[in-house]
Scaffold this active site. Sequence first.
Site, PDB file in Angstrom:
ATOM      1  N   ASP A  18      -5.852   8.597  32.490  1.00  9.97           N
ATOM      2  CA  ASP A  18      -6.891   7.688  32.037  1.00  9.97           C
ATOM      3  C   ASP A  18      -7.773   7.352  33.240  1.00  9.97           C
ATOM      4  O   ASP A  18      -7.406   7.625  34.387  1.00  9.97           O
ATOM      5  CB  ASP A  18      -6.242   6.428  31.460  1.00  9.97           C
ATOM      6  CG  ASP A  18      -7.258   5.400  31.011  1.00  9.97           C
ATOM      7  OD1 ASP A  18      -8.273   5.791  30.420  1.00  9.97           O
ATOM      8  OD2 ASP A  18      -7.045   4.212  31.275  1.00  9.97           O
TER       9      ASP A  18
ATOM     10  N   THR B 251     -10.271   4.099  33.492  1.00  4.95           N
ATOM     11  CA  THR B 251     -10.424   2.672  33.755  1.00  4.95           C
ATOM     12  C   THR B 251      -9.065   2.005  33.885  1.00  4.95           C
ATOM     13  O   THR B 251      -8.234   2.085  32.989  1.00  4.95           O
ATOM     14  CB  THR B 251     -11.219   2.000  32.624  1.00  4.95           C
ATOM     15  OG1 THR B 251     -12.444   2.709  32.443  1.00  4.95           O
ATOM     16  CG2 THR B 251     -11.517   0.558  32.957  1.00  4.95           C
TER      17      THR B 251
ATOM     18  N   THR C  97     -10.812   9.860  29.095  1.00  5.52           N
ATOM     19  CA  THR C  97     -11.291   8.483  29.129  1.00  5.52           C
ATOM     20  C   THR C  97     -12.102   8.147  27.895  1.00  5.52           C
ATOM     21  O   THR C  97     -12.695   9.026  27.266  1.00  5.52           O
ATOM     22  CB  THR C  97     -12.144   8.238  30.399  1.00  5.52           C
ATOM     23  OG1 THR C  97     -12.676   6.928  30.376  1.00  5.52           O
ATOM     24  CG2 THR C  97     -13.289   9.237  30.484  1.00  5.52           C
TER      25      THR C  97
ATOM     26  N   ASP D 246     -14.631   6.190  28.202  1.00 10.46           N
ATOM     27  CA  ASP D 246     -15.927   5.804  28.757  1.00 10.46           C
ATOM     28  C   ASP D 246     -17.010   6.827  28.433  1.00 10.46           C
ATOM     29  O   ASP D 246     -16.746   7.949  28.007  1.00 10.46           O
ATOM     30  CB  ASP D 246     -15.828   5.653  30.271  1.00 10.46           C
ATOM     31  CG  ASP D 246     -15.460   4.223  30.663  1.00 10.46           C
ATOM     32  OD1 ASP D 246     -15.318   3.399  29.754  1.00 10.46           O
ATOM     33  OD2 ASP D 246     -15.320   3.953  31.854  1.00 10.46           O
TER      34      ASP D 246
ATOM     35  N   ASP E  91      -2.970   2.899  31.604  1.00 12.59           N
ATOM     36  CA  ASP E  91      -2.617   1.485  31.735  1.00 12.59           C
ATOM     37  C   ASP E  91      -2.826   0.682  30.464  1.00 12.59           C
ATOM     38  O   ASP E  91      -2.438  -0.483  30.413  1.00 12.59           O
ATOM     39  CB  ASP E  91      -3.450   0.850  32.848  1.00 12.59           C
ATOM     40  CG  ASP E  91      -4.904   0.689  32.440  1.00 12.59           C
ATOM     41  OD1 ASP E  91      -5.471  -0.393  32.645  1.00 12.59           O
ATOM     42  OD2 ASP E  91      -5.485   1.653  31.909  1.00 12.59           O
TER      43      ASP E  91
END
Length: 1196
Positions: free
Chosen positions: A427, A429, A730, A732, A865
């Site tokens: 991941d 972020t 991700t 994002d 996370d």
Amino acid sequence: MAGGRRRKLRFGKIYAFSCGKSSLRDGDLSQIGGPGFSRVVFCNDPERYEASALNYGDNYVSTTKYTLATFFPKALFEQFRRVANIYFLVIGCLSFTSLSPYSSVSSIIPLIIVIGASMAKEALEDWSRKKQDIEVNNRKVKVLHGDGSFDHTEWRNLRVGDIVKVEKDDFFPADLLLLSSNYEDAICYVETMNLDGETNLKLKQALEVTSGLHEEVHFRDFNAVVKCEDPNANLYSFVGTLEFDEQQYPLSPPQLLLRDSKLRNTDYIYGTVVFTGHDTKVMQNSMDPPSKRSKIERTMDKLIYFLFSMLVLIAFVGSIFFGIATREDLENGRMKRWYLRPDDTKIYYDPNKPAVAAILHFLTALMLYSYFIPISLYVSIEIVKVLQSIFINQDLHMYCEEADKPAHARTSNLNEELGQVDTILSDKTGTLTCNSMEFIKCSIAGTAYGQGITEVERAVAKRKGSPLVHEEVSDEGHVVDSTDTKSTIKGFNFKDERIMKGKWISETRSDVIQKFLRLLAICHTAIPEVDDQGNTTFEAESPDEAAFVIAARELGFEFYERTQTSISLRELDPVSKNQVERSYKLLNVLEFDSTRKRMSVVVRNEEGQLLLLCKGADSVMFERLSKKGREFELQTQEHMNEYADAGLRTLVLAYRELSEEEYKEFNEELTEAKNLVSADRDARIDEVAEKIEKDLILLGATAVEDKLQHGVPECIDKLAQAGIKIWVLTGDKMETAINIGFACSLLRQGMKQIIINLETPGIKALEKEGEKSGIAKASKESVVRQIADGKAEVTASSGGSDAFALIIDGKSLVYALEDDVKNNFLDLAIGCASVICCRSSPKQKALVTRLVKVGTGKITLGIGDGANDVGMLQEADIGVGISGVEGMQAVMSSDFAIARFQYLERLLLVHGHWCYRRISSMICYFFYKNLTFGITLFLFEAYASFSGQAAYNDWFLSLYNVFFTSLPVIALGVFDQDVSARFCLKFPLLYQEGVQNVLFSRLRIFSWMFNGVCSGIIIFFLCTKALGLEAFRKGGEVVGLEVLGATMYTCVVWVVNCQMALSISYFTLVQHIFIWGGIIFWYIFVLAYGAMSSSISTTAYKVFIEACAPAPSYWLITLFVVVSSLVPYTTFSALQTRFFPMYHAMIQWIRLDGQSEDPEYCQVVRQRSIRPTTVGFTARVEAKARHLREKRHHRT
């Protein structure tokens, strides 16, 4: 802000044009009530009969592997997936019959201990998950009760239809339909980091019809019915209707608040529960905790199958020989094997029934030869893995002091796979980054400002061995930053005395600097908040926006107030050099999105000027500059290239003045576009914005550091040198992911980017028409074509020095993961040095992980996370959760937890390598020692005409694996090190021994098995020949079964323990105690056991004290047999080390020869370690050096 105060500012009109509107078309509404859209929610009436009949689940969430009811059947199933346990269960049952060559107790007790210990370990690990579930389910939230009051209730007690009140900074307990908030227009701000990994705030807005429900008393008589889609995993869609006051209102995603997201910058919201528990979207995206088994353990099962096949074969052959010998026992009335009394047997030795005798012997042989299969192997590995996990947990090098969090091995099943990882899927972020942006540099009017040093620059300088420009070497030899200490202001790490503290007034182009800083302070969507101490913080939709506003404030332009129509600043006046307050009338906001790649605001200043202030990506900004506005273009582009090379995120800033007529025309068109209700509303707004965002005047560019976690570039570089591939998955935007790729050196300048997306004119045209089937078909064809083009490009450059990066967005990934496309996509991805998947949903992350795991057949590691990473962690062979940031969902579903990404380097290269080597050596040694022991049993039985007679006493057999040889192998699995941690990190290619599985290859396994066979043969024949027909003691007595068995057993114990001593690379006191203590314990045992009554000790009665110990030949034979048995191994080991050394052996040379500090000697070995890499700052330095050499060559 007090909870009871009402916010009257209508921020929704500033931030989102469509947030309060419905995004549904008529066709979408027609689906309600049909298949997949059948959910009915009775708001504020969850107990009514119709609601009870629907039988929706409660809000209890469980992430455990077992329940109380399923523990025993599932745990037993887990244990008997191991083929050896099934075999020993059958043997244990047979041991209760008269066919058994030993007692049933000695057979069944070890199996019970093995299975019981393993099940206890599983129970303890699952109980830790259960405790975490209890903590989450017992969180409190305010729920409306029948008397009209809101009282705290546990999350687990929520029901579909309940009305809840969630307060600022609390998590949403279920998927809620937003009804109202403390804002008049019923908006709220939500942080979805646990869902999609993004830290920027999302704006949500309730329907206008419920926006007036601000007080608790308003909900006493509130009744409504929600009809919506069934539970599904799509985080970004929601279709439904709200029936209120006999009217239907369409619902869309802005009205849905998802479980595990957090309420931010909003005092409170009211909502009704739509989805609970495992029906929530975050849980729909998760998968059941899988029962993970390591590849080595699965290989071990195959070896057990092989050994069992060999066991059956030799038992079968022995039974045939026994049947033939039994048939011939009575010949002409004469008994050949008189000592077996074939004339007085019931069945077993009956010459008249040789076939039955052979079958019965076969069953006896299956039990007798069970020592070929190491029953204690599984329990020993369980013990070793638990102890290895303790060492991982207690490693101070992986302890984060700031967060007070050590590494945590949440399961011990996969320790050795840490040393075999081929691909890491990460991941972004919160995993690679710290979730913080810092304004660090800028270019204004063609001049570069900012002397801050990025982590990428520092890593490159460290690699080159030279201090940076702004660093100097202290007297102690440490590199120190000469640009003063790190800024204490979050989001601001800018250092340049030329423009700080108001000194920009003295700069040559101070007028441009003033406009630049003013643009930073105005062109944003942030909200200022003042706490009780008078400190101002900014809530922004993206962290870089907050960094810009903070930078403007620190450089003299403080944004302090926003109203519905104005923005107020405190500016540094260049004439009076004092702070003055200025207000700008806010007329329009043109929002940023991934297509426009820019944001603009139209304001009117106090002098009446109309200004368009714009910031955006260089790819769209430079083409919109006017001819007169390109004065600093070349210098700015050069600076931006330098910033990108330093891993910084850049934006271009520009402006223009508008005439009254031009603005009036633009505003009319924009208002008309916003009032459209057709599908092309957003496209029409973009067209209007396109007309006004032109003829801009360049001011400069900003550079912010998307702050990586400490040590990420170095960690990625070391992992790349170890040959590990790294993919980033991700949620994002593509631009953000690419910038982070540059920041952590997964991408670099000169690397060819293969970008797969659906931002083509043809697809956009189809989207405007709304042809769903046409869009899907065209999108798939586009993705297939782009993948084929990418493969062709990679294939064409194979063998060259070009490196490729594959970047794909979530929409394209939908089609790339389809069955008929995914293999081509994987082939393309494998051919690229870096892979970045953007806008990936949690389920897509899991599917990509599965594709890599299954498609490559190699070990994959997922690291993340947030709750959006749970599926990826569970699908990967190894899941690593980051515990150093907010949210514990990933940690709860992970196999290992660390506080920072940088600790992954030590977890894999040090602990992973050690665990892999130790477990591999353990298993090989187990097979060796059991084959050595088993071969002596087989040869003796053949020597005794396959009569089923064991060579050793019952308790000698039972305790061989338990006491005399098990502890040294456990010490090997816990303490042995082929090289130290420092050398594991110094020579990262050592890790490839695990990836290529060289220490547990078939050749190595069968070599150890062959060594065991050789040792068993040597022990048996030397002992039998030496003790054959000669007198053993002074009295002339010859050797019997008891003395031969004790002598052979002594030799076996000595040989296998000395073999262990030769195999160990790193001796500790514990290993000395266990190895030599095991031998000493054998002598103590045979003395004590032999001293017992003959009815207990049977064949061991005083055999050592009266027979073996007094005889010099016993000691001479033991010495001679031990030396002879170890000669084959020592000869092979010496030849291999001298002529065909493995990589760890070469590193051991450096340590043993005392040349670890000799740079030339180390370089010879390191050349095999540092191979050409395409990822990491090492590759970046090499690529830059190669580019300079080529440039110099062209000049000459």
